[in-house]
Scaffold this active site. Structure first.
Site, PDB file in Angstrom:
ATOM      1  CD  GLU A 196      -2.979  -1.306   2.170  1.00 57.49           C
ATOM      2  OE1 GLU A 196      -3.878  -2.158   2.046  1.00 57.49           O
ATOM      3  OE2 GLU A 196      -2.871  -0.567   3.166  1.00 57.49           O
ATOM      4  CD  GLU A 314      -4.422  -6.331   2.810  1.00 59.57           C
ATOM      5  OE1 GLU A 314      -3.192  -6.547   2.772  1.00 59.57           O
ATOM      6  OE2 GLU A 314      -4.943  -5.430   3.484  1.00 59.57           O
TER       7      GLU A 314
END
Length: 537
Positions: A196, A314
């Site tokens: 991320e 994810e």
């Protein structure tokens, strides 16, 4: 085959529910060609790094379920993983870019994660000791796990402002860790770079041009370390939220055949504390919004990196550990299975669920290690839905969601149906587009043509006297959507006394009987005899 009493009980339940409202509809499946293909091991689950004192909204749902402290000897854990007969696990999460590997020439002290007010996500740097890595790999080998490992991509960088980090990646510690892994003979299917850090990032971000240069270095390291190996792991990046310009730049800078997989994260339901989670999950318009992300990523890959494939690295539905009393209950499977179906149609090869265990969204209960409802949804998808994705047309209400795949490991087609309506019982006719075309264009045998039009799944086996379909109908216990017990064909799914995963048996029904999909239920319908040339290869 299900026992007759169980089947009668289930059919009686359907008759009670269907008294509300009935809608007749037609589902048409095109078995002539696939519209997309997934990897054979499409279903994936994650193991995260969060310590037990990771809390959200005054609730601490992680327990001891992290990469560092998960009880790998718990018998229920091994049995749950083995039931997949090869489960892909991604090791990663928010703290992965704060993990040091206690190996090689590491000069920095390697301490466990500790609460730290000014630390990223409220924690200090953490440590993966090699004895723990050995234990994890022993478990992976014993249970047949395919491993994707997320590397620390912030090491060596400096924080420039707010959450923007700059400078070259210091790959020394990661390279030493990879060398150790290879020396021990541990099989890593893929190495992922960072978590991320794309776009504006979550906690930290790195510019796309810098990131592209760093993945070039990582690719060189992989090529060098595995130069004498018959198998070379894939390189996955960036493991972050989709940002169109950033993702395009990454592929442009890194160049051909560097990034094998473009992975992105999805939490389209919003915050776990949102009181409207159930409403969102049952809203077809809301569920469909995320399709824009899938299609945009497909375009980016086609334009800038056709050598790469797309993964959802994810996805937990609701972020910040998921929604209490929602993410671990039956209703969550509507979101989960719908997104598996949608991702497949948009050329996603692998879909990693946050998490295998940990948080509110774990497939397994963090305390007991026993399955939550979504575990069984994942297991049925894994066993029934093959690589080939087929086009489906429906004239039903938008509240009935439908997806079709070639059946996994055997002939035929499997249809997934999600009934989001709380009052409509759908009575379905399923047609095979291929046989409709045959019957329109070939009138040599009126009897056979008529048979195919009426029972269009029959295909080339219309003379078989034992034609049937398999049905797996999933409902919540006692009709309570937020039940933590899933019911299959009228019977609660519960592990055995020895904590073995139970057999998930279908009911077998004659093809001539109607297909009934109860309100707020999920169904996998397997047509073993459907004529689908796309599924033969």
């Amino acid at each position: 085959m299900a026992s007759r009493p169980a089947l009668l009980l289930f059919l009686a339940l359907l008759s009670v529910i269907s008294a509300v409202e009935v809608e007749h509809a037609t589902i048409t499946i095109d078995g002539s060609s696939t519209i997309a293909k997934t990897d054979n091991d499409f279903v994936c689950a994650t193991l995260d790094w969060w310590p037990h004192d990771k809390c959200d909204y005054h609730h601490c749902p992680w327990g001891y379920a992290s990469v560092i402290n998960l009880n790998l000897s718990h018998p229920a854990l091994a049995k749950a993983v083995k039931a997949f007969n090869r489960l892909r696990i991604r090791i990663g999460g928010s703290l992965q870019d704060r993990v040091l590997y206690d190996v090689g020439s590491l000069k920095t002290p390697c301490h466990p994660f500790q609460k730290m007010k000014d630390g990223m996500f409220g924690f200090s740097m953490g440590c993966l000791h090699m004895n723990r890595w050995d234990e994890l790999n022993k478990f992976f080998n014993a249970t047949g796990v395919m491993v994707t490992f997320g590397l620390n991509a912030l090491n060596g960088r400096q924080q420039l402002r707010r959450n923007l980090w700059g400078g070259d990646w210091d790959y020394t510690n990661a390279q030493d860790f990879m060398k150790y892994t290879i020396s021990k003979g541990y099989h890593i299917d893929s190495w992922e770079f960072g978590n991320e850090l794309s776009g504006s990032g979550i906690g930290a971000s790195v510019g796309a041009e810098q990131y592209g240069k760093d993945v070039i270095n990582l690719k060189k390291i992989i090529n060098n370390l595995y130069s004498n190996s018959l198998f070379k792991p894939s390189l996955i990046a960036p493991g972050g939220f989709f940002d169109r310009p950033w993702f395009a730049k990454l592929l442009q800078v890194s160049g051909p055949h560097v990034v094998d997989v473009i992975s992105h994260h999805l939490y389209n339901l919003g915050a776990g504390v949102d009181p409207n989670l159930v409403r969102k999950i049952l809203d077809p318009e809301f569920l469909s919004r995320v399709s824009t992300t899938f299609s945009n990523l497909t375009d980016i890959i086609s334009e800038n990196g056709p050598w790469s494939s797309a993964w959802v690295g994810e996805s937990g539905g609701a972020y910040n550990s998921g929604g209490p009393h929602v993410s671990n209950t039956f209703v969550n499977s509507f979101w989960y299975l719908d997104q598996l179906g949608m991702a497949s149609k948009h050329h996603t090869k692998v879909y990693c669920r946050q998490t295998l265990i940990g948080g509110n969204y774990g497939l397994l209960n963090t305390t007991t290690f026993l399955p939550n409802p979504d575990y069984y949804s994942a297991l049925l998808w894994h066993r029934l839905m093959g690589r080939g994705v087929l086009a489906v047309d429906s004239d039903a209400s938008p509240l009935l969601r439908s997806y079709a795949h070639c059946t996994k490991g055997r002939p035929g087609v499997t249809l997934l149906l999600l009934n989001l309506s709380n009052q409509t019982n759908f009575i379905l006719t399923v047609q095979n587009q291929l046989n409709i075309e045959v019957s329109r264009n070939n009138r040599r045998d009126r009897f056979t043509d008529g048979l195919k039009r009426t029972f269009s799944w029959v295909g080339i086996k219309e003379t078989d006297k034992n034609l049937f379909r398999e049905e797996y109908h999933l409902t919540p216990k006692d009709g309570y959507l937020q039940s933590q017990t899933m019911v299959l064909n009228g019977l609660p799914i519960e592990p055995t006394e020895a904590e073995h995963i139970p057999e998930l048996e279908p009911v077998h029904l004659d093809l001539t009987s109607p297909i009934s999909i109860a309100p707020l239920s999920i169904s996998f319908i397997v047509f073993p005899n459907m004529d689908a040339p796309a599924c033969v290869a």
